[in-house]
Design a protein around this motif. Structure first.
Motif, PDB file in Angstrom:
ATOM      1  N   TYR A 108       0.820  -1.431   0.147  1.00  0.00           N
ATOM      2  CA  TYR A 108       0.112   0.089   0.023  1.00  0.00           C
ATOM      3  C   TYR A 108       0.813   1.354   0.025  1.00  0.00           C
ATOM      4  O   TYR A 108       1.906   1.285   0.820  1.00  0.00           O
ATOM      5  CB  TYR A 108      -0.952  -0.017   1.073  1.00  0.00           C
ATOM      6  CG  TYR A 108      -1.975  -0.916   0.970  1.00  0.00           C
ATOM      7  CD1 TYR A 108      -3.120  -0.348   0.308  1.00  0.00           C
ATOM      8  CD2 TYR A 108      -2.178  -2.253   1.784  1.00  0.00           C
ATOM      9  CE1 TYR A 108      -4.188  -1.410  -0.121  1.00  0.00           C
ATOM     10  CE2 TYR A 108      -3.180  -3.090   1.693  1.00  0.00           C
ATOM     11  CZ  TYR A 108      -4.245  -2.589   0.695  1.00  0.00           C
ATOM     12  OH  TYR A 108      -5.207  -3.750   0.653  1.00  0.00           O
ATOM     13  N   GLY A 109       0.613   2.121  -0.775  1.00  0.00           N
ATOM     14  CA  GLY A 109       1.166   3.522  -0.887  1.00  0.00           C
ATOM     15  C   GLY A 109       0.590   4.526  -0.158  1.00  0.00           C
ATOM     16  O   GLY A 109      -0.269   4.411   0.574  1.00  0.00           O
ATOM     17  N   ILE A 110       0.924   5.902  -0.335  1.00  0.00           N
ATOM     18  CA  ILE A 110       0.124   7.125   0.083  1.00  0.00           C
ATOM     19  C   ILE A 110      -1.185   6.974  -0.630  1.00  0.00           C
ATOM     20  O   ILE A 110      -2.204   7.179   0.124  1.00  0.00           O
ATOM     21  CB  ILE A 110       0.823   8.206  -0.040  1.00  0.00           C
ATOM     22  CG1 ILE A 110       0.333   9.360   0.538  1.00  0.00           C
ATOM     23  CG2 ILE A 110       1.335   8.387  -1.557  1.00  0.00           C
ATOM     24  CD1 ILE A 110       0.197   9.483   1.814  1.00  0.00           C
ATOM     25  N   TRP A 148       4.329   8.527   5.576  1.00  0.00           N
ATOM     26  CA  TRP A 148       4.865   8.959   4.259  1.00  0.00           C
ATOM     27  C   TRP A 148       5.283  10.439   4.183  1.00  0.00           C
ATOM     28  O   TRP A 148       4.737  11.361   4.773  1.00  0.00           O
ATOM     29  CB  TRP A 148       3.551   8.587   3.142  1.00  0.00           C
ATOM     30  CG  TRP A 148       3.378   7.063   3.001  1.00  0.00           C
ATOM     31  CD1 TRP A 148       2.493   6.377   3.494  1.00  0.00           C
ATOM     32  CD2 TRP A 148       4.043   6.503   1.880  1.00  0.00           C
ATOM     33  NE1 TRP A 148       2.621   5.159   3.084  1.00  0.00           N
ATOM     34  CE2 TRP A 148       3.465   5.234   1.961  1.00  0.00           C
ATOM     35  CE3 TRP A 148       5.087   7.007   0.951  1.00  0.00           C
ATOM     36  CZ2 TRP A 148       4.009   4.242   1.096  1.00  0.00           C
ATOM     37  CZ3 TRP A 148       5.260   6.039  -0.141  1.00  0.00           C
ATOM     38  CH2 TRP A 148       4.612   4.626   0.140  1.00  0.00           C
ATOM     39  N   LYS A 149       6.132  10.682   3.145  1.00  0.00           N
ATOM     40  CA  LYS A 149       6.856  12.098   3.002  1.00  0.00           C
ATOM     41  C   LYS A 149       6.961  12.419   1.686  1.00  0.00           C
ATOM     42  O   LYS A 149       7.299  11.448   0.766  1.00  0.00           O
ATOM     43  CB  LYS A 149       7.955  12.433   3.923  1.00  0.00           C
ATOM     44  CG  LYS A 149       7.893  12.247   5.292  1.00  0.00           C
ATOM     45  CD  LYS A 149       9.006  12.840   6.070  1.00  0.00           C
ATOM     46  CE  LYS A 149       8.735  12.925   7.336  1.00  0.00           C
ATOM     47  NZ  LYS A 149       8.639  11.744   8.176  1.00  0.00           N
ATOM     48  N   SER A 207       9.683   2.130   1.179  1.00  0.00           N
ATOM     49  CA  SER A 207       8.615   2.233   0.128  1.00  0.00           C
ATOM     50  C   SER A 207       8.474   3.337  -0.498  1.00  0.00           C
ATOM     51  O   SER A 207       8.872   4.326   0.098  1.00  0.00           O
ATOM     52  CB  SER A 207       7.327   1.782   0.744  1.00  0.00           C
ATOM     53  OG  SER A 207       7.454   0.639   1.475  1.00  0.00           O
ATOM     54  N   LEU A 208       8.101   3.431  -1.658  1.00  0.00           N
ATOM     55  CA  LEU A 208       8.070   4.754  -2.764  1.00  0.00           C
ATOM     56  C   LEU A 208       6.650   4.648  -3.382  1.00  0.00           C
ATOM     57  O   LEU A 208       5.922   3.470  -3.669  1.00  0.00           O
ATOM     58  CB  LEU A 208       8.903   4.460  -3.698  1.00  0.00           C
ATOM     59  CG  LEU A 208      10.309   4.553  -3.379  1.00  0.00           C
ATOM     60  CD1 LEU A 208      11.331   4.315  -4.529  1.00  0.00           C
ATOM     61  CD2 LEU A 208      10.978   5.797  -2.479  1.00  0.00           C
ATOM     62  N   ASP A 209       5.948   5.646  -3.858  1.00  0.00           N
ATOM     63  CA  ASP A 209       5.009   6.029  -4.508  1.00  0.00           C
ATOM     64  C   ASP A 209       4.759   7.149  -5.315  1.00  0.00           C
ATOM     65  O   ASP A 209       5.495   8.162  -4.888  1.00  0.00           O
ATOM     66  CB  ASP A 209       3.452   5.857  -3.352  1.00  0.00           C
ATOM     67  CG  ASP A 209       2.111   5.502  -3.980  1.00  0.00           C
ATOM     68  OD1 ASP A 209       2.209   5.269  -5.232  1.00  0.00           O
ATOM     69  OD2 ASP A 209       1.428   5.746  -3.328  1.00  0.00           O
ATOM     70  N   GLU A 210       4.000   7.435  -5.982  1.00  0.00           N
ATOM     71  CA  GLU A 210       3.849   8.735  -6.788  1.00  0.00           C
ATOM     72  C   GLU A 210       4.933   9.251  -7.330  1.00  0.00           C
ATOM     73  O   GLU A 210       5.268  10.410  -6.887  1.00  0.00           O
ATOM     74  CB  GLU A 210       2.887   9.336  -6.146  1.00  0.00           C
ATOM     75  CG  GLU A 210       1.423   9.026  -5.666  1.00  0.00           C
ATOM     76  CD  GLU A 210       0.803   8.603  -6.641  1.00  0.00           C
ATOM     77  OE1 GLU A 210       0.674   9.001  -8.025  1.00  0.00           O
ATOM     78  OE2 GLU A 210      -0.215   7.734  -6.935  1.00  0.00           O
ATOM     79  N   GLN A 242      -2.603  15.711  -2.651  1.00  0.00           N
ATOM     80  CA  GLN A 242      -2.215  14.313  -2.541  1.00  0.00           C
ATOM     81  C   GLN A 242      -2.345  13.796  -1.151  1.00  0.00           C
ATOM     82  O   GLN A 242      -2.819  12.795  -0.930  1.00  0.00           O
ATOM     83  CB  GLN A 242      -0.866  14.331  -3.292  1.00  0.00           C
ATOM     84  CG  GLN A 242      -1.062  14.311  -4.682  1.00  0.00           C
ATOM     85  CD  GLN A 242       0.556  14.318  -5.229  1.00  0.00           C
ATOM     86  OE1 GLN A 242       1.451  13.459  -4.514  1.00  0.00           O
ATOM     87  NE2 GLN A 242       0.789  14.778  -6.414  1.00  0.00           N
ATOM     88  N   TYR A 243      -1.793  14.686  -0.159  1.00  0.00           N
ATOM     89  CA  TYR A 243      -2.132  14.013   1.225  1.00  0.00           C
ATOM     90  C   TYR A 243      -3.597  14.097   1.605  1.00  0.00           C
ATOM     91  O   TYR A 243      -4.067  12.961   2.320  1.00  0.00           O
ATOM     92  CB  TYR A 243      -1.577  15.038   2.123  1.00  0.00           C
ATOM     93  CG  TYR A 243      -1.528  14.707   3.639  1.00  0.00           C
ATOM     94  CD1 TYR A 243      -0.526  13.781   4.067  1.00  0.00           C
ATOM     95  CD2 TYR A 243      -2.452  14.844   4.661  1.00  0.00           C
ATOM     96  CE1 TYR A 243      -0.839  13.282   5.416  1.00  0.00           C
ATOM     97  CE2 TYR A 243      -2.415  14.378   5.842  1.00  0.00           C
ATOM     98  CZ  TYR A 243      -1.462  13.719   6.276  1.00  0.00           C
ATOM     99  OH  TYR A 243      -1.546  13.131   7.589  1.00  0.00           O
ATOM    100  N   ALA A 244      -4.479  14.802   1.007  1.00  0.00           N
ATOM    101  CA  ALA A 244      -5.925  14.599   1.248  1.00  0.00           C
ATOM    102  C   ALA A 244      -6.572  13.358   0.704  1.00  0.00           C
ATOM    103  O   ALA A 244      -7.904  13.113   1.203  1.00  0.00           O
ATOM    104  CB  ALA A 244      -6.614  16.008   0.624  1.00  0.00           C
TER     105      ALA A 244
END
Length: 520
Positions: free
Chosen positions: A344-346, A436-437, A489-492, A512-514
């Motif tokens: 699972y990502g952000i 996640w950052k 982990s990585l995403d987007e 994106q955080y929302a």
């Protein structure tokens, strides 16, 4: 004064459902590219095949809030029906194309649009409870005065996308967006339109000659996206992630190919799917906004059912300088991939890489000028090895064009190109395997700076990636050294061949955080 939400929903559904299927008949599909301030495309006659030679092409600065056309630039098509307009100001958002009796009027200039001409039609309608004033069509000199019963008529209006404005005492009081179709009928009759006392436009639903208007609730749903912080500057081509959950009826909108996403003004918007799971009533769409004006606090969008399926056309466009956009939902090429990579990502899925793995972007090279690199990351911290975020290199020793990474020897984030190494001062990123950052690196005018969660965390430092006369692989999260894989982990993933502004990155992070998977 803007068209109220209720009015727009009813009017657009009636006109699209009865007269129009703009996205289905491909009267304006595929080809125009807005590159900076240039527009280029192709025009064909109504048969959709024959090039429109020496057709007139005009871009107008006009809108429903204007009293009329403010400015224009003009060109003509060549022997293949092609045209180019250079140095087009962004306020020129209406395009008119004509050849003899055939024409096309585009209400909003878009990327990837060719023009297939059609024939003018007569138009009649009325403004309820009004006996004075006039209506005009944006992007033309056409206007018609109301009679004592509020009726108006045009002998001939252009084929295409029309914005009809009601004007009284010199003020634009309401506007109505619709489109003409390629039907055999040469006449169009609008349902009665009305302006309420508070100034919002509303629609009085009436009989439509060519069929029965569908119930808006059956074919269109309005979605409002609140922005936590309004942009301080106008952003063009911004891609907004929209999380749906219980906002829509997933049984009705079960297939993204069966619906379109519309702006508040009725323009169809490019979008793509991150994930869409009707059985769980969950989904995220990425929607490209032609422009996001400074000060915007809310974005109103609509989902409208299509008459015929059409696969989403994508939101991250080359015309917007986007070189790569990966959602890690199966769209990435992972070296030595295994089933355990997916995590699972952000937003939706991400990827957890093991030693020796990396995300391949082939020989892509954003380093020849300004660029922006971004990725969402979970980080398990220092493991005693260098950890790659992005690298344009074949080997450490003699062919590194550019590398952004965590430098284990000094315990800092840094950039590197063999001949030049620099830490990114001020970056203090704590290991956290649960948070996640969003990490971004912006290169502008031969200097780079790093952003975390949309905030600049390092002052710009001079850094110019050197040029190598060889093709080098571009990789994310790892490189040719097996133990230099990102520890987390990585995403987007985003690669953009321009320097994004601090305001762009701030809003990108917040929106994106929302739309993230996990609640606060």
């Amino acid at each position: 004064m803007k068209l109220s939400k209720n009015c727009f929903v009813s009017l657009f559904v009636i006109l699209c459902g009865v007269w129009v299927s703009c996205s289905d008949d491909h009267r304006n599909a595929g080809g125009v590219t807005d590159i900076g301030n240039s527009i280029a495309g192709t025009v064909t006659l109504a048969d959709g095949v024959t090039p429109a030679v020496a057709a007139r092409v005009v871009a107008y600065a006009d809108s429903w809030e204007s009293a009329g056309i403010l400015d224009s630039i003009e060109t003509a098509t060549d022997s293949l029906g092609r045209f180019t307009l250079d140095d087009v100001p962004r306020e020129m958002q209406v395009l008119y194309v004509s050849k003899d009796a055939e024409n096309y009027l585009a209400r909003v200039v878009k990327d990837s649009v060719d023009y297939i001409l059609g024939n003018s039609k007569s138009l009649t309608g009325s403004i309820a409870e009004q006996t004075m004033g006039k209506v005009r069509i944006v992007g033309t000199s056409l206007e018609a005065f109301l009679d004592s019963n509020g009726n108006f008529a045009f002998d001939a209006v252009p084929y295409g996308e029309l914005s009809l404005v009601y004007v009284k005492d010199g003020a634009s009081l309401a506007h109505y967006e619709f489109a003409t179709s390629e039907s055999d009928s040469a006449e169009m009759l609008l349902p009665p339109l009305a302006v309420s006392e508070n100034g919002d436009s509303v629609l009085v639903i009436a009989e439509v000659p060519e069929g029965t208007a569908p119930d808006p609730a059956d074919s269109l749903t309005v979605i409002s996206v609140e922005l936590s912080g309004a942009p301080m500057e106008t952003l063009y081509g911004f891609v907004l992630p929209v999380k749906f959950n219980d906002k829509i009826d997933f049984e009705k909108f079960s297939d993204p190919a069966a619906f379109q996403v519309l702006s508040e003004d009725g323009a169809e918007l490019n979008f793509e799917v991150d994930y869409w799971t009707p059985s769980a009533s969950q989904g995220v769409l990425w929607v490209r906004l032609d422009s996001l004006p400074a000060g915007t606090q809310r974005v109103d969008l609509s989902l409208a059912l299509r008459e015929k399926p059409l696969a989403p056309q994508g939101a991250f466009l080359e015309a917007d300088s986007v070189m790569a956009s990966l959602h890690m939902n199966g769209d990435a090429t992972i070296h030595a991939a295994t089933d355990s990579d997916a995590a699972y990502g952000i937003i939706g899925y991400g990827a957890t890489l093991s030693a020796g793995q990396y995300i391949s972007l082939d020989s892509m090279n954003p380093c020849s000028g300004d660029f922006t690199l971004s990725v969402w990351a979970l980080w398990n911290g220092d493991n005693g090895n260098h950890q790659i975020l992005f690298a344009k290199r074949a080997s450490w020793a003699d062919s590194t064009l550019f590398q952004w990474y965590f430098e284990a020897n000094s315990g800092v984030f840094a950039v590197y190109d063999v001949l030049h190494w620099d830490s990114l001062p001020g970056v203090s990123l704590k290991a956290d395997s649960t948070q996640w950052k969003m990490l971004s690196l912006v290169s502008k005018n031969d200097s780079v700076s790093m952003f975390v969660n949309g905030k600049r965390v390092s002052e710009p430092i001079a850094f110019q990636p050197r040029e190598l006369d060889m093709a080098l692989p571009f990789r994310v999260g790892g490189n040719d050294v097996e133990d230099e894989t990102w520890n987390g982990s990585l995403d987007e993933v985003r690669v953009v061949s321009k320097a994004r502004s601090a305001e762009w990155l701030r809003l990108e992070y917040e929106t994106q955080y929302a739309a993230k998977n996990l609640p606060d």
